[in-house]
Design an enzyme around this catalytic site. Structure first.
Site, PDB file in Angstrom:
ATOM      1  N   PRO A  80       0.809  -1.223   0.000  1.00 40.46           N
ATOM      2  CA  PRO A  80       0.000   0.000   0.000  1.00 40.46           C
ATOM      3  C   PRO A  80       0.839   1.269   0.000  1.00 40.46           C
ATOM      4  O   PRO A  80       1.862   1.358   0.678  1.00 40.46           O
ATOM      5  CB  PRO A  80      -0.810  -0.115   1.295  1.00 40.46           C
ATOM      6  CG  PRO A  80      -0.844  -1.561   1.599  1.00 40.46           C
ATOM      7  CD  PRO A  80       0.452  -2.120   1.106  1.00 40.46           C
ATOM      8  N   CYS A  81       0.379   2.250  -0.766  1.00 40.24           N
ATOM      9  CA  CYS A  81       1.137   3.492  -0.896  1.00 40.24           C
ATOM     10  C   CYS A  81       1.071   4.339   0.372  1.00 40.24           C
ATOM     11  O   CYS A  81       1.923   5.191   0.580  1.00 40.24           O
ATOM     12  CB  CYS A  81       0.625   4.299  -2.084  1.00 40.24           C
ATOM     13  SG  CYS A  81      -1.070   4.877  -1.912  1.00 40.24           S
ATOM     14  N   GLN A  82       0.070   4.108   1.244  1.00 39.85           N
ATOM     15  CA  GLN A  82      -0.080   4.969   2.421  1.00 39.85           C
ATOM     16  C   GLN A  82       1.164   4.976   3.300  1.00 39.85           C
ATOM     17  O   GLN A  82       1.467   5.971   3.945  1.00 39.85           O
ATOM     18  CB  GLN A  82      -1.285   4.531   3.266  1.00 39.85           C
ATOM     19  CG  GLN A  82      -2.619   4.787   2.597  1.00 39.85           C
ATOM     20  CD  GLN A  82      -3.107   3.573   1.845  1.00 39.85           C
ATOM     21  OE1 GLN A  82      -2.313   2.785   1.344  1.00 39.85           O
ATOM     22  NE2 GLN A  82      -4.410   3.416   1.759  1.00 39.85           N
TER      23      GLN A  82
END
Length: 397
Positions: A80-82
């Site tokens: 995930p990019c978060q």
């Protein structure tokens, strides 16, 4: 070239990246995500694809993915990019960042010819601590982490103060923030030999598995997406296979260009108006994900008074932003209710309009509440970007 090249799709979300690969002739041997609303959307649009719902750090989940994915030519999707986003604290100690280790393990077991990871631009500037540091070195690096946290808190408060009179950001706090920035700059210079680029670690870890890695930033607008969404694309190839990135198909028209020559070679970027103008007078249609956001009279007045190219609230550059109609939009994000404002209508854009800006076809239907759908759309890889990447991979498979 035979069709239906097998692909494993990890961290697939609602399926934006796979949608592009599917259009290019790939077929998923297995897909995986942990979030049920995204799973429901994916299955609705790909009901014949084996799907493993769950956390890939779970040994049984990982085992199922590897079993289903054996023999696949390509593996797509990334953690995930978060955990790496430039909008938040880029902390490699975030558990989501450690999902990279599970990704490595699955790649090593399936051994695809290629893998494709997508992430935010912040990944390029991320660093992590070197191993085998002595106590004094660790102490210096911990100072940086502490100051980074203080900086983030102050920057958030300053941003909030621009949007409400209830929060004040004093001159002393502004001075403190500037002092922290100066200290951080000096500390980072003095400890630069104690840290290493995350991208270099990615390359090294995959090279140990026999994969050569190349990394490039691609602008989605160059591939037919009506959105200036820049993302880091990481492609790995096994045993020396060639790596190619797609060449731009669409380009921004510059006033200095000869328009006739420009149009002959590259069409212009697709604009917001070209992408969604036919929906502006369409009635609400829940089954089509064309759902309006309700807001109070005071906020309606603020929307009405917001000119094109500005945000309702000065502290938010993207949320509540009224998009210019004659250019691609800014990056569509998982802003829940704080999405773009329509360039002509005094309302928020609907999930369907935002899906158009992400290049999803209208037949692609999202499942979940409106808030959940907005998260799915904002986190997705634009299908047209995925298609362009898939097309160049096919040449070397």
């Amino acid at each position: 070239m035979s069709k239906n090249i097998s692909v494993v799709d990890l961290f697939c979300g609602c399926g934006g990246l796979y949608e592009g690969f599917k259009q290019a002739g790939f077929k998923a041997s297995v897909s995986n995500d942990i979030w049920e609303p995204a799973f429901k959307t994916f299955v609705r649009n790909n009901n014949s694809t084996p799907f493993v719902l769950g956390d890939i750090t779970d040994l049984e989940i990982k085992k199922k993915i590897i079993q289903e994915g054996k023999g696949s030519k390509v593996l797509i999707g990334g953690p995930p990019c978060q955990a790496y986003s430039m909008a938040g604290q880029r902390n490699v100690d975030d558990p989501r960042g450690k999902l990279f280790e599970d990704y490595l393990e699955i790649v090593n077991n399936i051994k695809p010819k290629f893998f494709v990871m997508e992430n935010v631009k912040g990944l390029l500037s991320m660093e992590h601590d070197k191993q085998k540091l002595n106590p004094a070195e660790k102490k210096e690096l911990n100072k940086i982490k502490s100051l980074e946290n203080d900086k983030i808190d102050l920057m958030l408060k300053r941003k909030q103060s621009k949007n409400t009179n209830k929060i004040k950001f004093s001159i002393k706090e502004e001075e403190k923030l500037e002092e922290i920035k100066k200290k951080l700059k000096l500390l980072k210079i003095n400890t630069s030999n104690l840290r290493v680029k995350v991208t270099e670690t990615i390359k090294k870890r995959f090279l140990d598995l026999g994969y050569f890695v190349e990394i490039k930033v691609l602008n989605s607008a160059n591939y037919g997406v009506p959105q200036k969404r820049e993302r880091v694309i990481i492609i790995g190839s096994h045993n020396g296979l060639n790596i190619n990135f797609p060449e731009p198909v669409y380009l921004e028209r510059k006033d200095t260009f000869n328009e006739e020559i420009f149009r002959k070679n590259h069409p212009n970027w697709i604009t917001v108006k070209e992408a969604i103008d036919d929906l502006k007078n369409k009635s609400e249609d829940v089954s089509f994900n064309h759902v309006f956001t309700k807001c109070g009279d005071d906020f309606k007045k603020k929307i009405k008074n917001t000119p094109i190219g500005k945000s309702v609230y000065g502290g938010f550059s993207d949320a509540y932003f009224r998009c210019p109609p004659d250019e691609p939009s800014r990056t569509v994000k998982e802003n829940h209710g704080g999405v773009f404002i329509h360039y002509e209508k005094d309302r928020f854009m609907t999930p369907r309009e935002l899906a158009r800006l992400q290049s999803f076809d209208d037949h692609f239907i999202f499942e979940g509440s409106k808030s959940q759908i907005l998260v799915q759309i904002g986190n997705a890889v634009p299908p047209k970007l995925g298609y362009s990447i898939a097309e160049v991979l096919k040449e070397n498979i």
